[in-house]
Design a protein around this motif. Structure first.
Motif, short mmCIF file in Angstrom:
data_model
loop_
_atom_site.label_atom_id
_atom_site.label_comp_id
_atom_site.label_asym_id
_atom_site.label_seq_id
_atom_site.Cartn_x
_atom_site.Cartn_y
_atom_site.Cartn_z
N GLY A 129 -1.96 1.25 -6.42
CA GLY A 129 -3.18 1.10 -5.65
C GLY A 129 -4.40 0.87 -6.51
O GLY A 129 -5.25 0.02 -6.20
N ARG A 141 -3.36 -2.19 1.43
CA ARG A 141 -3.27 -0.89 0.75
C ARG A 141 -1.86 -0.71 0.22
O ARG A 141 -0.89 -0.84 0.97
CB ARG A 141 -3.62 0.25 1.71
N LEU A 142 -1.75 -0.46 -1.06
CA LEU A 142 -0.46 -0.30 -1.71
C LEU A 142 -0.45 1.02 -2.46
O LEU A 142 -1.38 1.33 -3.21
CB LEU A 142 -0.20 -1.45 -2.67
N SER A 175 4.32 2.71 -0.39
CA SER A 175 4.03 2.17 0.93
C SER A 175 3.09 0.99 0.81
O SER A 175 2.37 0.84 -0.19
CB SER A 175 3.41 3.25 1.83
N PHE A 176 3.10 0.14 1.85
CA PHE A 176 2.23 -1.02 1.89
C PHE A 176 1.70 -1.17 3.31
O PHE A 176 2.45 -1.08 4.28
CB PHE A 176 2.99 -2.29 1.49
N SER A 177 0.41 -1.42 3.43
CA SER A 177 -0.18 -1.65 4.74
C SER A 177 -1.36 -2.60 4.60
O SER A 177 -1.95 -2.72 3.52
CB SER A 177 -0.65 -0.33 5.37
#
Length: 201
Positions: A129, A141-142, A175-177
């Motif tokens: 991130g 967002r990573l 996570s990725f978003s």
């Protein structure tokens, strides 16, 4: 505190004068506020066996506690190096913490004034991130930890980055978003859901 000690001058067999020196810096700071650069906690120990030829024994030490360049911070950096003359610098080890992880460089040598060199950057535990936020590749967002290896160097004075890899560490949660607003409707005609219903006779 900063100390510099110079050894006695000696006369070499060819008649030229030479000398030696010991350089020790502890907890020194270098500030360039106009350029947003702050170097803190410099700690180095260098023995020059020849002032005339700029030679040192192997594994001279250099390190610093923190280097801030704008919003980017490098901490806990350390290096071991040697000079085999005014035109050759050998780096034995170089490592630091960047974006919450460890970055290191293997052995390489620089020959001046036109250094051609190839080495590799190794990454372990770098915060994905934080890295993405600074490089600005995408607006999502990573989270997670990155590891990898990238060949880097200089050819004819120009920096290059070779073909390597940088991947999410599968041993760490990730996570990725991203904001998908408008992603699937940007090019659709302005109709209501009722208008799109196909009515059977």
């Amino acid at each position: 505190p900063r100390t510099i000690a110079a050894g006695p001058a000696v006369r070499r067999s060819d008649g030229a004068w030479d000398g030696s020196a010991n350089l020790r810096l502890t907890d020194a700071n270098v500030l360039h506020p106009d350029q947003g650069i702050r170097l803190e906690g410099v700690d180095t120990s260098i023995v020059l066996t020849s002032l005339r030829e700029l030679r040192t024994p192997e594994r001279q030490a250099f390190g610093f506690a923190r280097l801030a360049i704008g919003e980017v911070e490098v901490t806990n950096a350390s290096a071991h190096f040697s000079l085999s003359g005014a035109n050759r610098l050998v780096i034995d080890t170089l490592q630091a913490r960047v974006f919450g992880g460890d970055v290191s460089v293997g052995h390489f040598a620089l020959a001046f004034p036109d250094p051609d060199v190839g080495t590799a950057l190794e990454f372990e535990g770098v915060d994905a991130g934080e890295l993405m936020r600074h490089v600005g590749i995408f607006k999502g967002r990573l989270t997670g930890k990155l590891r990898g290896k990238l060949p880097v160097g200089l050819i004819a004075g120009r920096p290059f980055v070779g073909e390597g890899f940088l991947e999410l560490d599968p041993r760490q949660p990730a996570s990725f978003s991203m904001d998908a607003s408008g992603l699937f409707t940007t090019d659709l005609p302005n109709k209501t859901a009722k208008d799109r219903v196909v009515r059977l006779p």
